[in-house]
Design a protein around this motif. Structure first.
Motif, PDB file in Angstrom:
ATOM      1  N   SER A  19     100.323 103.568 -27.536  1.00 39.18           N
ATOM      2  CA  SER A  19     101.668 104.067 -27.798  1.00 39.18           C
ATOM      3  C   SER A  19     102.593 102.896 -28.089  1.00 39.18           C
ATOM      4  O   SER A  19     102.196 101.723 -28.010  1.00 39.18           O
ATOM      5  N   ILE A  20     103.840 103.202 -28.398  1.00 45.90           N
ATOM      6  CA  ILE A  20     104.804 102.180 -28.787  1.00 45.90           C
ATOM      7  C   ILE A  20     105.075 101.247 -27.611  1.00 45.90           C
ATOM      8  O   ILE A  20     105.252 101.684 -26.480  1.00 45.90           O
ATOM      9  N   GLY A  21     105.097  99.959 -27.890  1.00 45.66           N
ATOM     10  CA  GLY A  21     105.364  98.959 -26.866  1.00 45.66           C
ATOM     11  C   GLY A  21     104.133  98.273 -26.334  1.00 45.66           C
ATOM     12  O   GLY A  21     104.253  97.279 -25.627  1.00 45.66           O
ATOM     13  N   GLN A  22     102.951  98.769 -26.670  1.00 48.58           N
ATOM     14  CA  GLN A  22     101.724  98.156 -26.187  1.00 48.58           C
ATOM     15  C   GLN A  22     101.257  97.072 -27.150  1.00 48.58           C
ATOM     16  O   GLN A  22     101.651  97.042 -28.322  1.00 48.58           O
TER      17      GLN A  22
ATOM     18  N   ARG B  76     101.975  98.358 -33.645  1.00 45.66           N
ATOM     19  CA  ARG B  76     103.276  98.160 -34.270  1.00 45.66           C
ATOM     20  C   ARG B  76     104.254  99.208 -33.765  1.00 45.66           C
ATOM     21  O   ARG B  76     104.002 100.409 -33.866  1.00 45.66           O
ATOM     22  N   GLY B  77     105.371  98.760 -33.219  1.00 43.24           N
ATOM     23  CA  GLY B  77     106.300  99.683 -32.589  1.00 43.24           C
ATOM     24  C   GLY B  77     107.310 100.304 -33.525  1.00 43.24           C
ATOM     25  O   GLY B  77     107.833 101.376 -33.255  1.00 43.24           O
ATOM     26  N   TYR B  78     107.611  99.650 -34.655  1.00 43.59           N
ATOM     27  CA  TYR B  78     108.632 100.190 -35.553  1.00 43.59           C
ATOM     28  C   TYR B  78     107.987 101.119 -36.581  1.00 43.59           C
ATOM     29  O   TYR B  78     106.783 101.058 -36.846  1.00 43.59           O
TER      30      TYR B  78
ATOM     31  N   ARG C   8     107.637 104.300 -36.261  1.00 40.35           N
ATOM     32  CA  ARG C   8     106.896 105.380 -35.605  1.00 40.35           C
ATOM     33  C   ARG C   8     107.875 106.409 -35.057  1.00 40.35           C
ATOM     34  O   ARG C   8     109.041 106.121 -34.823  1.00 40.35           O
TER      35      ARG C   8
ATOM     36  N   ARG D 197     101.550 108.434 -30.453  1.00 43.51           N
ATOM     37  CA  ARG D 197     100.399 107.632 -30.042  1.00 43.51           C
ATOM     38  C   ARG D 197      99.346 107.677 -31.145  1.00 43.51           C
ATOM     39  O   ARG D 197      99.165 108.707 -31.803  1.00 43.51           O
TER      40      ARG D 197
END
Length: 266
Positions: free
Chosen positions: A93-96, A100-102, A104, A109
């Protein structure tokens, strides 16, 4: 053939690249090593493991390297905590890490391929950091200092970098990273990092204003609550008086009706 966890496997060996960095000077150097006898000392080591630099040659005698990460031949990065030397697909998921976090959606996930944190011959690039300097200087790595292109922006980090106290003015030290450049029109500009979280008289004034506004709001809410409670008690008192009056009227009417019935019966 090479040994992987107790079994022999066949693989094509093409050497490995080492990105060695030395944070005190800010320099970085790339080495390409094809000697299997040197690379064998890195196999089955994990990320964050410390390795004696003498295994790469006599010029690295006394140096200690720390494994920071790497990429395999297809470009997939290593991830800390995945205890394997192969590639796996994880639901992230975002932040891992390695995701890539942006771009999304919120809470999205996806299943992504990552390389485990154990070093094997499938890696093409390995990132190392020097944690202990050896006897000899390494040309292009420890013998010269490369200044930072951009400095820190947060006031506390500027104080930490220059070893300042609370009384020192951090605005005098951002000029170390001031740079001048010429735009397309030929005009010269000067630019320095904008200090974040800088405590100035204006900031303190705004803080006091917010505190006073909050205090005034609390006092006003308390006064309004007290006035509402007073009005509520008054309304309840009036309601009880009206109810007692209505009950008294009903009682008087009932007594009058009973008396009239008794008089008629006589």
């Amino acid at each position: 053939f090479f040994l992987v966890y107790g079994r022999w496997s066949k693989a094509r060996f093409g050497g490995m690249k080492f990105n060695i960095s030395y944070p005190p000077t800010g320099c970085q150097k790339k080495l390409e090593i094809d000697d299997e006898s040197k690379l064998r000392h890195f196999y089955d080591k994990r990320i964050a493991a410390e390795i004696d630099g003498e295994v790469l040659g006599d010029e690295f005698k006394g140096y200690i390297f720390k494994v920071m990460g790497g990429n395999d031949k297809q470009g997939f990065g290593m991830r800390q905590g995945v205890l394997t030397n192969q590639r796996v697909r994880l639901l992230m998921s975002i932040g891992q890490q390695c995701f890539r976090g942006y771009g999304r959606r919120s809470g999205e996930r996806r299943r992504k391929s990552v390389r485990g944190c154990v070093i094997s011959s499938d890696l093409s690039v390995l990132n190392l950091k020097i944690v202990k300097k050896g006897e000899q200087e390494l040309p292009g790595l420890t013998d010269e200092e490369k200044p930072r292109m951009r400095g820190p922006k947060r006031a506390s980090k500027i104080r930490k970098l220059f070893n300042l106290t609370k009384d020192d003015d951090v605005r005098k030290y951002v000029n170390t990273y001031r740079r001048t450049f010429v735009d397309k029109a030929g005009k010269t500009h000067s630019k320095a990092p904008k200090i974040q979280r800088l405590v100035t008289p204006e900031v303190l004034q705004r803080k006091r204003r917010r505190a006073s506004a909050k205090k005034a709001s609390l006092e006003k809410s308390k006064a309004d609550a007290a006035e509402y409670h007073k009005l509520l008690l008054q309304r309840l008192k009036e309601q009880r008086e009206r109810r007692s009056e209505s009950l008294a009227k009903k009682r008087a009417l009932r007594q009058a009706s009973v008396a009239s019935k008794e008089a008629a019966a006589k």
